[in-house]
Design a protein around this motif. Structure first.
Motif, short mmCIF file in Angstrom:
data_model
loop_
_atom_site.label_atom_id
_atom_site.label_comp_id
_atom_site.label_asym_id
_atom_site.label_seq_id
_atom_site.Cartn_x
_atom_site.Cartn_y
_atom_site.Cartn_z
N MET A 1 5.68 29.81 -13.71
CA MET A 1 5.20 28.64 -12.99
C MET A 1 5.22 28.95 -11.50
O MET A 1 6.24 29.38 -10.97
CB MET A 1 6.13 27.47 -13.33
CG MET A 1 5.66 26.16 -12.79
SD MET A 1 6.50 24.74 -13.54
CE MET A 1 5.81 24.78 -15.17
N ARG A 2 4.08 28.75 -10.85
CA ARG A 2 3.96 29.03 -9.42
C ARG A 2 3.93 27.71 -8.62
O ARG A 2 3.03 26.90 -8.80
CB ARG A 2 2.67 29.79 -9.13
CG ARG A 2 2.68 31.22 -9.57
CD ARG A 2 1.38 31.95 -9.18
NE ARG A 2 0.27 31.09 -8.82
CZ ARG A 2 -0.75 30.80 -9.63
NH1 ARG A 2 -0.82 31.29 -10.83
NH2 ARG A 2 -1.72 30.04 -9.22
N GLU A 4 3.03 26.40 -5.31
CA GLU A 4 2.22 26.94 -4.23
C GLU A 4 2.31 26.15 -2.94
O GLU A 4 2.22 26.72 -1.86
CB GLU A 4 0.76 27.02 -4.69
CG GLU A 4 0.61 27.93 -5.90
CD GLU A 4 -0.68 27.73 -6.66
OE1 GLU A 4 -1.50 26.87 -6.27
OE2 GLU A 4 -0.88 28.42 -7.66
N ILE A 13 1.10 23.08 -8.19
CA ILE A 13 1.77 23.96 -9.15
C ILE A 13 0.70 24.63 -10.00
O ILE A 13 -0.15 23.94 -10.57
CB ILE A 13 2.73 23.17 -10.06
CG1 ILE A 13 3.74 22.36 -9.24
CG2 ILE A 13 3.46 24.11 -11.02
CD1 ILE A 13 4.55 21.37 -10.05
N ASP A 14 0.73 25.94 -10.05
CA ASP A 14 -0.22 26.71 -10.85
C ASP A 14 -1.68 26.32 -10.59
O ASP A 14 -2.48 26.19 -11.51
CB ASP A 14 0.09 26.58 -12.35
CG ASP A 14 1.39 27.24 -12.75
OD1 ASP A 14 1.83 28.16 -12.02
OD2 ASP A 14 1.97 26.85 -13.77
N GLY A 15 -2.01 26.08 -9.32
CA GLY A 15 -3.39 25.78 -8.95
C GLY A 15 -3.81 24.33 -9.09
O GLY A 15 -4.93 23.97 -8.75
N THR A 16 -2.92 23.47 -9.59
CA THR A 16 -3.25 22.05 -9.75
C THR A 16 -2.43 21.23 -8.76
O THR A 16 -1.21 21.43 -8.64
CB THR A 16 -2.93 21.58 -11.18
OG1 THR A 16 -3.69 22.38 -12.09
CG2 THR A 16 -3.30 20.11 -11.38
N LYS A 101 12.43 28.21 -8.38
CA LYS A 101 11.86 29.55 -8.21
C LYS A 101 12.90 30.63 -8.46
O LYS A 101 12.61 31.66 -9.07
CB LYS A 101 11.31 29.72 -6.79
CG LYS A 101 10.01 29.01 -6.53
CD LYS A 101 9.59 29.26 -5.08
CE LYS A 101 8.29 28.62 -4.73
NZ LYS A 101 7.93 28.83 -3.32
#
Length: 115
Positions: A1-2, A4, A13-16, A101
């Motif tokens: 899970m990123r 950002e 999170i994760d591009g959303t 993280k």
């Protein structure tokens, strides 16, 4: 899970991008449904996190991001985590994200992002 980006009012999170509080339960992200806790709002001046909500207990560690510190966590939540032998971390959301993280395994989270 990123994770950002986080700023008051949204988290990416994760591009959303989410513009509401989020619950992370075993890798799945959903909107926090705080309606069951609204009954306690007057006592706290803010809708707190209560055991009335669907808390993602299936973990060994639960991280609660309190926004800038505004989200109250009721004592019943802390007692229930202790009863279930779940390590509970209650931190401002920026620090909660850093904790996620650093050690994401077996960790669920509730992140307050709106204030």
């Amino acid at each position: 899970m990123r994770f950002e980006k986080f700023s008051v009012g949204s988290i990416r999170i994760d591009g959303t991008t989410y513009e509401h509080d989020v619950v992370i339960d075993r890798g799945k992200i959903s909107k926090r449904k705080k309606k069951p806790s609204k009954q306690f709002r007057d006592a706290f001046g803010h809708t707190p996190l209560s055991v009335e909500e669907k808390i993602p207990w299936k973990c060994t560690r639960l991280v609660i991001g309190t926004g800038t510190g505004a989200l109250p966590v009721m004592e019943e939540v802390k007692r229930e985590a202790k009863r279930r032998k779940i390590k509970l971390l209650v931190l401002p959301t920026t620090k909660a994200i850093a904790a996620l993280k650093k050690s994401p395994d077996e960790t669920n989270a509730i992140l307050h992002v709106t204030c």
